[in-house]
Design a protein around this motif. Sequence first.
Motif, PDB file in Angstrom:
ATOM      1  N   ILE A 152       9.983  -2.705  -4.769  1.00  0.00           N
ATOM      2  CA  ILE A 152       8.732  -2.089  -5.557  1.00  0.00           C
ATOM      3  C   ILE A 152       7.947  -0.988  -4.307  1.00  0.00           C
ATOM      4  O   ILE A 152       7.737   0.166  -4.746  1.00  0.00           O
ATOM      5  N   VAL A 153       7.693  -1.804  -3.558  1.00  0.00           N
ATOM      6  CA  VAL A 153       7.063  -0.941  -2.345  1.00  0.00           C
ATOM      7  C   VAL A 153       7.604   0.262  -1.624  1.00  0.00           C
ATOM      8  O   VAL A 153       6.997   1.377  -1.706  1.00  0.00           O
ATOM      9  N   GLY A 154       9.122   0.150  -1.578  1.00  0.00           N
ATOM     10  CA  GLY A 154       9.771   1.035  -1.009  1.00  0.00           C
ATOM     11  C   GLY A 154      10.083   2.126  -1.974  1.00  0.00           C
ATOM     12  O   GLY A 154       9.740   3.428  -1.668  1.00  0.00           O
ATOM     13  N   PHE A 155      10.317   2.008  -3.373  1.00  0.00           N
ATOM     14  CA  PHE A 155      10.134   2.822  -4.320  1.00  0.00           C
ATOM     15  C   PHE A 155       8.910   3.782  -4.576  1.00  0.00           C
ATOM     16  O   PHE A 155       8.967   4.769  -4.366  1.00  0.00           O
ATOM     17  N   MET A 156       8.010   2.908  -4.522  1.00  0.00           N
ATOM     18  CA  MET A 156       6.474   3.530  -4.713  1.00  0.00           C
ATOM     19  C   MET A 156       6.254   4.354  -3.556  1.00  0.00           C
ATOM     20  O   MET A 156       5.767   5.624  -3.577  1.00  0.00           O
ATOM     21  N   GLY A 157       6.497   3.953  -2.267  1.00  0.00           N
ATOM     22  CA  GLY A 157       6.398   4.687  -1.063  1.00  0.00           C
ATOM     23  C   GLY A 157       6.910   5.945  -1.196  1.00  0.00           C
ATOM     24  O   GLY A 157       6.421   6.908  -0.785  1.00  0.00           O
ATOM     25  N   PHE A 197      -0.938   1.888  -6.809  1.00  0.00           N
ATOM     26  CA  PHE A 197      -1.344   3.424  -7.448  1.00  0.00           C
ATOM     27  C   PHE A 197      -2.840   3.495  -7.145  1.00  0.00           C
ATOM     28  O   PHE A 197      -3.384   4.623  -6.965  1.00  0.00           O
ATOM     29  N   ILE A 198      -3.805   2.396  -7.022  1.00  0.00           N
ATOM     30  CA  ILE A 198      -5.220   2.660  -6.621  1.00  0.00           C
ATOM     31  C   ILE A 198      -5.000   3.603  -5.219  1.00  0.00           C
ATOM     32  O   ILE A 198      -5.721   4.276  -5.040  1.00  0.00           O
ATOM     33  N   ALA A 199      -4.081   2.537  -4.481  1.00  0.00           N
ATOM     34  CA  ALA A 199      -4.145   3.281  -3.019  1.00  0.00           C
ATOM     35  C   ALA A 199      -3.725   4.724  -2.852  1.00  0.00           C
ATOM     36  O   ALA A 199      -4.303   5.275  -2.168  1.00  0.00           O
ATOM     37  N   PHE A 200      -2.910   4.782  -3.976  1.00  0.00           N
ATOM     38  CA  PHE A 200      -2.463   6.320  -3.841  1.00  0.00           C
ATOM     39  C   PHE A 200      -3.530   7.365  -4.567  1.00  0.00           C
ATOM     40  O   PHE A 200      -3.739   8.518  -3.867  1.00  0.00           O
ATOM     41  N   LEU A 201      -4.202   6.719  -5.402  1.00  0.00           N
ATOM     42  CA  LEU A 201      -5.499   7.882  -5.813  1.00  0.00           C
ATOM     43  C   LEU A 201      -6.339   7.770  -4.862  1.00  0.00           C
ATOM     44  O   LEU A 201      -6.834   8.892  -4.495  1.00  0.00           O
ATOM     45  N   ILE A 202      -6.782   6.488  -3.837  1.00  0.00           N
ATOM     46  CA  ILE A 202      -7.573   6.763  -2.740  1.00  0.00           C
ATOM     47  C   ILE A 202      -7.016   7.717  -1.713  1.00  0.00           C
ATOM     48  O   ILE A 202      -7.684   8.527  -1.211  1.00  0.00           O
ATOM     49  N   ALA A 203      -5.576   7.465  -1.495  1.00  0.00           N
ATOM     50  CA  ALA A 203      -5.172   8.279  -0.287  1.00  0.00           C
ATOM     51  C   ALA A 203      -5.218   9.999  -0.803  1.00  0.00           C
ATOM     52  O   ALA A 203      -5.383  10.645   0.098  1.00  0.00           O
ATOM     53  N   ARG A 204      -5.193  10.298  -1.994  1.00  0.00           N
ATOM     54  CA  ARG A 204      -5.183  11.549  -2.401  1.00  0.00           C
ATOM     55  C   ARG A 204      -6.474  12.262  -1.972  1.00  0.00           C
ATOM     56  O   ARG A 204      -6.525  13.463  -1.757  1.00  0.00           O
ATOM     57  N   LYS A 205      -7.562  11.192  -2.171  1.00  0.00           N
ATOM     58  CA  LYS A 205      -8.966  11.841  -1.939  1.00  0.00           C
ATOM     59  C   LYS A 205      -9.192  11.618  -0.405  1.00  0.00           C
ATOM     60  O   LYS A 205     -10.025  12.598   0.092  1.00  0.00           O
ATOM     61  N   MET A 206      -8.394  10.976   0.200  1.00  0.00           N
ATOM     62  CA  MET A 206      -8.829  11.019   1.876  1.00  0.00           C
ATOM     63  C   MET A 206      -8.151  12.250   2.671  1.00  0.00           C
ATOM     64  O   MET A 206      -7.228  12.732   2.559  1.00  0.00           O
ATOM     65  N   GLU A 207      -9.011  12.482   3.548  1.00  0.00           N
ATOM     66  CA  GLU A 207      -8.426  13.409   4.615  1.00  0.00           C
ATOM     67  C   GLU A 207      -8.275  12.663   5.849  1.00  0.00           C
ATOM     68  O   GLU A 207      -8.937  11.986   6.618  1.00  0.00           O
ATOM     69  N   LYS A 233       4.739 -14.332 -11.572  1.00  0.00           N
ATOM     70  CA  LYS A 233       5.686 -13.410 -10.848  1.00  0.00           C
ATOM     71  C   LYS A 233       5.287 -11.868 -11.159  1.00  0.00           C
ATOM     72  O   LYS A 233       5.390 -10.997 -10.540  1.00  0.00           O
ATOM     73  N   VAL A 234       5.608 -11.795 -12.785  1.00  0.00           N
ATOM     74  CA  VAL A 234       5.577 -10.492 -13.407  1.00  0.00           C
ATOM     75  C   VAL A 234       4.181  -9.887 -13.030  1.00  0.00           C
ATOM     76  O   VAL A 234       4.024  -8.825 -12.780  1.00  0.00           O
ATOM     77  N   ILE A 235       3.400 -10.638 -13.481  1.00  0.00           N
ATOM     78  CA  ILE A 235       1.946 -10.403 -13.275  1.00  0.00           C
ATOM     79  C   ILE A 235       1.754  -9.739 -11.707  1.00  0.00           C
ATOM     80  O   ILE A 235       1.052  -8.589 -11.207  1.00  0.00           O
ATOM     81  N   ARG A 236       2.411 -10.633 -11.074  1.00  0.00           N
ATOM     82  CA  ARG A 236       2.143 -10.255  -9.423  1.00  0.00           C
ATOM     83  C   ARG A 236       2.545  -8.614  -9.147  1.00  0.00           C
ATOM     84  O   ARG A 236       2.136  -7.838  -8.532  1.00  0.00           O
ATOM     85  N   TYR A 237       3.906  -8.453  -9.742  1.00  0.00           N
ATOM     86  CA  TYR A 237       4.525  -7.272  -9.604  1.00  0.00           C
ATOM     87  C   TYR A 237       3.740  -6.067 -10.248  1.00  0.00           C
ATOM     88  O   TYR A 237       3.538  -5.101  -9.482  1.00  0.00           O
ATOM     89  N   PHE A 238       3.188  -6.530 -11.586  1.00  0.00           N
ATOM     90  CA  PHE A 238       2.270  -5.556 -12.243  1.00  0.00           C
ATOM     91  C   PHE A 238       0.900  -5.206 -11.158  1.00  0.00           C
ATOM     92  O   PHE A 238       0.421  -4.123 -10.991  1.00  0.00           O
ATOM     93  N   VAL A 239       0.429  -6.266 -10.611  1.00  0.00           N
ATOM     94  CA  VAL A 239      -0.786  -6.214  -9.736  1.00  0.00           C
ATOM     95  C   VAL A 239      -0.406  -5.350  -8.617  1.00  0.00           C
ATOM     96  O   VAL A 239      -1.148  -4.392  -8.109  1.00  0.00           O
ATOM     97  N   LEU A 240       0.817  -5.623  -8.054  1.00  0.00           N
ATOM     98  CA  LEU A 240       1.109  -4.832  -6.834  1.00  0.00           C
ATOM     99  C   LEU A 240       1.250  -3.367  -7.263  1.00  0.00           C
ATOM    100  O   LEU A 240       0.894  -2.519  -6.415  1.00  0.00           O
ATOM    101  N   CYS A 241       2.002  -3.058  -8.353  1.00  0.00           N
ATOM    102  CA  CYS A 241       2.265  -1.544  -8.805  1.00  0.00           C
ATOM    103  C   CYS A 241       0.820  -0.892  -8.998  1.00  0.00           C
ATOM    104  O   CYS A 241       0.404   0.156  -8.365  1.00  0.00           O
ATOM    105  N   THR A 242      -0.246  -1.817  -9.392  1.00  0.00           N
ATOM    106  CA  THR A 242      -1.515  -1.304  -9.792  1.00  0.00           C
ATOM    107  C   THR A 242      -2.403  -0.972  -8.464  1.00  0.00           C
ATOM    108  O   THR A 242      -2.868   0.035  -8.252  1.00  0.00           O
ATOM    109  N   LEU A 243      -2.125  -1.841  -7.456  1.00  0.00           N
ATOM    110  CA  LEU A 243      -2.731  -1.551  -6.362  1.00  0.00           C
ATOM    111  C   LEU A 243      -2.407  -0.462  -5.525  1.00  0.00           C
ATOM    112  O   LEU A 243      -3.077   0.345  -5.118  1.00  0.00           O
TER     113      LEU A 243
END
Lengths: 690, 151
Positions: free
Chosen positions: A220-225, A25-35, A13-23
Amino acid sequence: MQVNARPQKVRLKVIRYFVLCTLLFIAFLIARKMEWQGNKMLHSLMEVIATFLALIVGILALIRFYTKKINIFLFIGAGFLGTAFLDGYHALVTSAFFDLYFPSPPTSLIPWSWVASRAFLSFLMALSWWVSFQARRHGDLPQLHVSEWFVFTGMGAATLLSFFFFVFYPLPRAYYPELFFGRPEEFVPAIFFGIALLGYLKLGDWREDAFHDWLIISLIVGFMGQVMFMSLSFRLFDTMFDAAHLLKKISYICMMQGLFIAMFDLFKQAESGESDLERALEGTQAATLQGWKDKKALKEEQGKLDKQKKFFESVVESSPNGIVMVDGKNEIILVNQMTEALFGYSRSELLKQPVEILIPHQFSKNHPKHMKAFHKAPSTRMMGGGLPKRDIFAMRKDGSEFPVEIGLSVIQRDEEETFVMAMIVDISERSATEKRLEEERKALEKSNLELDSFVYTASHDLRAPLRGINSFSKFIEEDYADAFDDEGRDYLARIRRGVGRMTQLIDDLLTLSRVSRQKNPYEAVKITELIQSVTERMEFDLEEASVDLVIPENLPEIRCDRIKITEVFLNLINNAVKFSRKNKEGDAKVVIGYEEKEENHQFSVTDNGIGIDPKYHERIFGIFQRLHTNEEYEGTGAGLSIVKRVIDDHKGQIWIASELGKGATFHFEIPKKPEAECMENSKTITSREE
Amino acid sequence: MIKTISDGPIRILLADDNDDDVAIALRAFKKSQLENEVHVVRNGEEAINYLFNRESYQDKEKYPKPQLLLLDINMPKLNGIEVLERLSRDPKLKRLRVVVLTSSKNEEDVVGSYNNGACAYLSKPVEFDDFLKVVEGLNCFWKTVIYSNGY
């Protein structure tokens, strides 16, 4: 809530939470570049969807809450319901249609109403954690009581407040492009989400509970969002703006997923609970059935016992003897019908009474003493059987006494309780018979004594004239022999022979009566010596009679009445010699025999004389029974009856084996152990014959 | 003075109620070698009267003291045992030799006789010859064995 979570699952479960956060974060990085540029329509659509999702989540949570009142669901339910209203409102205010009615421009209205919804939800999430945390601190049970109406009122009030706030208050600007974060106000809900997230992580239920797991994911999703996406939106409907809206819906869906699972678990629990219940019910039914069966068996057993008890009772009741049982205190605890009949008491009059009421007064005084002695050495025995033997009497209710025989036995129920059972037999009739027999015996004894005295007197008185006849006939013979002719002298001789014979008869009669009356002490007698003394007393000279007397060497020493046994051998040998000496072949022989038997000494006296016809074998032991004339064989016929009396006295037997002309053998047996040795002195029964 | 009674006839008092027995006894004494002088009484009372010289026996010359009493047991009035008891109580007569001659073999009579001072207890035989032997035995016993104190 289960303890001992499986460590691997938790790690997963912990790993899942980290994976979620990582994903994210990646989504965030992608979104930054997106127009990307959305519009009002898309936003309204997304908010409508969000409203419905929040509504569903809220309703589900409340259903869950009302199913089983756990506070967390109340707050989540209330929070999401409120959020649904706010989201709905948010959707409305951001639609182009309503733009005109609000004092603020859409660039302010849209973000602020978003923040209101987010802030409300995040605050209630944090509040729900806090309530759970407080409940946990005060122990799981009882649940901290939170009035749902208070929560609903609060939620309603907050919703209404925000409605009016946005309607009446001209909002400040929401975007600050000059800052690093385009929308810094988004951190307010982010903080509450963060608190709730950390709080629930710390609470730890996520390790076990699927709902909490999804709750964490949702947070996590709410917070990160909030933190990574919405705060970095720099204008309406840009990439980050729409991504944040998407994440909001995702977080709602996660929440919904958690609730679904929670509901599922609940239904499953309910189902298994039902089957458990059914099983329990079945078990109860089975147990009841078994109990019923047991009861039946018990009843049957009881019935059997009752039957047996009745049987034993009837044994006691129908006993022909009176039965009385007493306890350790000498109190009567049981009597039967015969006892009632014997004593004239009714059962109720006897029970609980001291047993002494059944005993005549002169005996009852000593009875406790006897009882004590009996208890000291209890055994089954006859009452009054000690020495001296006592006659036992019992007393009826009317005070009359009757002779009884009482058998006593001890019945031990357990170590403490000992009972004595008395079997009572009324021997009135028997003792009357015994008394009559005793009287008859005494009468017989008296008549025997009279007979004895008659025999004595008769023989004594007969002797005196006999002496006279004998003497005077002799004097005549001596003094006046010349005065008689041969015939006269023959008569005189006949007189004198008659006298001799009569003297012999009287002597035998006296011997016989002495033998039956006189009792001498038993002593050890050597038979060899006894026979020696007999031969000296014999009326025949053995040599003169030319009879060969054979005496064996194995003759024993026996306990007997010496004088009487002497009479036995004397008479038997005398007889044998008498009947064999006229043996024509001239080899007259008398043989004495001895054989040791198991319990007896067996002697025999055999002659080779004339023998005795078997038809007379019974008669010869009768008194004065003779088979021959005096001229053939002299004798009175008293000898064998004397012998028989002596043998009878010694509890022995005598019998004869003989055939006419073939000699005779007299056998007799004397017990080795005389049953009751007669130790009486002859003093009481005196010999008075002459 | 102690001497045997060999010299002179022996004086006997015979106490017997049976005529026949008296006659037989007298014949036996006569036939035996014993010199004797026999006086006869017919019951115990007479025997006592004779010995104490009472009533019809007061003449001491005619009824001298006997040296020997032949006493029957079964007699009317006083029986032999009672006679013996009376004699044993008298200081002089207790030394009189008494021979019981009777048809009784009763143990009580035998014991009673010896207890009261009888010298011998003899049974009367049926056969006269046997009776004669008894008297002769008495004679022998008297003359050769017994010493008298001169009574």
